[in-house]
Design an enzyme around this catalytic site. Structure first.
Site, PDB file in Angstrom:
ATOM      1  N   PRO A  18       0.845  -1.198   0.000  1.00  0.00           N
ATOM      2  CA  PRO A  18       0.000   0.000   0.000  1.00  0.00           C
ATOM      3  C   PRO A  18       0.883   1.251   0.000  1.00  0.00           C
ATOM      4  CG  PRO A  18      -0.138  -1.182   2.116  1.00  0.00           C
ATOM      5  CD  PRO A  18       0.692  -2.016   1.195  1.00  0.00           C
ATOM      6  N   HIS A  19       0.473   2.253  -0.758  1.00  0.00           N
ATOM      7  CA  HIS A  19       1.314   3.455  -0.857  1.00  0.00           C
ATOM      8  C   HIS A  19       0.467   4.672  -1.185  1.00  0.00           C
ATOM      9  CE1 HIS A  19       1.110   1.569  -4.859  1.00  0.00           C
ATOM     10  NE2 HIS A  19       1.025   2.804  -5.312  1.00  0.00           N
ATOM     11  N   SER A  20       0.963   5.808  -0.776  1.00  0.00           N
ATOM     12  CA  SER A  20       0.273   7.062  -1.093  1.00  0.00           C
ATOM     13  C   SER A  20       1.173   8.249  -0.781  1.00  0.00           C
ATOM     14  CB  SER A  20      -1.007   7.181  -0.263  1.00  0.00           C
ATOM     15  OG  SER A  20      -1.694   8.350  -0.618  1.00  0.00           O
TER      16      SER A  20
END
Lengths: 113, 151
Positions: B63-65
């Site tokens: 997960p990344h942002s």
């Protein structure tokens, strides 16, 4: 935090995500991006836009057209859009992010990190 | 860059989460963000997941942002022994998570290069099982560092 500021941050984060998933370098990493789901993301964006006062949204879009973003963080008293130090009086002011502010130099909406 | 981001205080070896939402929230805990910021980052992560899962298959998710409220790049590594339903590409449970977060002003290439390196290490890890037995965060970090050094 000021509610309009919170909405502008959410809008910024969606705009950045929409831009990033079109970046060929990002695409090369092979993460799943479902084209049809982008419509849902745009719908979420539209809901935020509708919850903002029109004048604020129009200004956000004007700034985005000019700088590529409508809001910028202020880190260590420096606006991360124009890299100019904010006036000392403003930096020392309490209650940051409790009202919608703009950079005194470039005019972009600001968020104090 | 990735080596510097690996910190033993940002390793969770026994995640309790059972769902995607719980996993994202649990992975944010070691960063100790104030609740307002945490909610904004969580929301940005969910929006990224909404256009396609970052569960890349073979038990791994990344997960990344980016978010305006972040002031530095941060990595949290999480391991779940029971597995998490993360809607991964292969529909299998996820056992290992790499959560990567970055501020907007972080140069694009640096964030993407780090993301690429994580994906590369993750693919190596997907061929192994021994990392599931490590019980010490320090040892876990060393294990991943060694994989990076093999490049």
């Amino acid at each position: 935090m000021n509610e309009d500021l919170e909405r502008l941050i959410a809008l910024h984060d969606i705009d950045q995500l929409l831009r990033e998933i079109e970046n060929p370098q990002y695409r090369d990493l092979g993460f799943e991006v479902k084209e049809q789901r982008k419509a849902d993301l745009n719908k979420a964006r539209q809901e935020i836009v509708e919850s903002l006062p029109e004048s604020i949204y129009r200004k956000y879009e004007r700034l985005r057209a000019k700088y590529g973003r409508g809001i910028a963080p202020v880190v260590g008293g420096i606006c991360m859009n124009c890299f100019i130090q904010m006036p000392t009086a403003v930096v020392g002011m309490g209650q940051k992010n409790q009202q919608l502010e703009t950079c005194s130099n470039c005019g972009i909406f600001i968020y104090w990190v | 860059m990735l080596e510097k981001l690996l910190r033993e205080d940002r390793v969770i070896l026994d995640m309790k989460a059972k769902t995607k939402e719980e996993a994202l929230k649990e992975l944010l805990q070691p960063l100790h963000l104030d609740p307002e910021k945490e909610e904004i980052v969580y929301d940005a992560l969910l929006k990224r997941e909404s256009i396609g899962s970052t569960g890349i298959g073979k038990g791994i998710a990344i997960p990344h942002s980016r978010s305006l409220v972040l002031d530095q790049v941060a990595l949290v590594v999480g391991r779940s022994k029971q597995g998490v339903d993360f809607d991964a590409l292969d529909k299998k449970p996820v056992y290992l998570f790499f959560l990567l977060l970055a501020p907007p002003q972080d140069p694009g290439t640096l964030y993407l290069i780090t993301l690429g390196k994580i994906a590369h290490v993750a693919r190596k890890l997907s061929r192994r099982k021994d990392f599931m037995d490590i019980e010490d965060p320090k040892e876990f970090v060393e294990y991943i560092r060694k994989l990076l050094e093999e490049e």
